[in-house]
Write an enzyme that holds these catalytic residues in place. Sequence first.
Site, PDB file in Angstrom:
ATOM      1  N   ASP A 226       0.504  -1.405  -0.097  1.00 30.58           N
ATOM      2  CA  ASP A 226      -0.091   0.106  -0.104  1.00 30.58           C
ATOM      3  C   ASP A 226       0.771   1.178   0.178  1.00 30.58           C
ATOM      4  O   ASP A 226       0.793   2.394  -1.465  1.00 30.58           O
ATOM      5  CB  ASP A 226      -1.137   0.112   0.966  1.00 30.58           C
ATOM      6  CG  ASP A 226      -1.611   1.103   1.730  1.00 30.58           C
ATOM      7  OD1 ASP A 226      -2.116   1.720   0.509  1.00 30.58           O
ATOM      8  OD2 ASP A 226      -1.702   2.328   2.538  1.00 30.58           O
TER       9      ASP A 226
ATOM     10  N   GLU B 176      -2.010  -4.897  -3.546  1.00 30.35           N
ATOM     11  CA  GLU B 176      -1.566  -4.448  -2.929  1.00 30.35           C
ATOM     12  C   GLU B 176       0.026  -5.993  -2.198  1.00 30.35           C
ATOM     13  O   GLU B 176       0.773  -5.332  -2.200  1.00 30.35           O
ATOM     14  CB  GLU B 176      -2.039  -3.536  -1.952  1.00 30.35           C
ATOM     15  CG  GLU B 176      -2.383  -2.086  -2.301  1.00 30.35           C
ATOM     16  CD  GLU B 176      -3.532  -2.095  -1.128  1.00 30.35           C
ATOM     17  OE1 GLU B 176      -4.226  -0.870  -1.720  1.00 30.35           O
ATOM     18  OE2 GLU B 176      -3.649  -2.567   0.017  1.00 30.35           O
TER      19      GLU B 176
END
Length: 229
Positions: free
Chosen positions: A50, A119
């Site tokens: 992320d 992610e």
Amino acid sequence: MSNEFDVKKIEKIIHYQFKNKNTLQTAFTHSSFANENNKKSNERLEFLGDSILNFLIAEELFNKFDEEEGKLSKWRAKMVNSDTLSTIIDQLGLHNFLLVGKSFKNKELTNSIKEDLFESIVGAIYIDSSLEKTKRFVFRFINLNKIVKQKDADYKSLLQEKVQKVKGSNLVYFTYEIPNQPDTFCAEVYINDVFVSRSIASNKKKAQMQCAKMALDNAKTIDKILGIK
């Protein structure tokens, strides 16, 4: 969703070969599977991915566009949101390789879970190689220019306008929280009492908006229901 893991197929899809195959498998291990099988989940990789994804997008936007911070932030948000990332996962078919526990049998994956998977892959490639190779993966599948040019669309309003053009037609959203899955909502669209589309998201508004977009993408079905030739 699957409990079958095919390293070669995944590597072919993402155009990257892992030196450490265990890192790749961890990226595809949902917490439900990890808990049931005493494995590491992809949550730590998702956390790392992320941050890396946000940095790479921010850097690329900064270098390519001479715009104010507010606009750059808005563009970045569109590129890293669950709609964008989950769509990529769906298009690549990577969700089919996600290792999930028995509690997920016959359940639809939310966009949030697919976003986490993307992610996690970003984090895994970074751990296995370098920032440069991670960047190649990200921008192989995220089209910066295309997303920047996209206008924000109110899909619910667009769908309502289409339905209202045919006199006597009606549009209904049936929205409910999925049992035993906190903060997970399902929305269904019906036109003239005929089911058109279904979407799952983390809140009602997002689920309805996604559902409306899916309905609009299926224009032939809507036209048939409305009697448009």
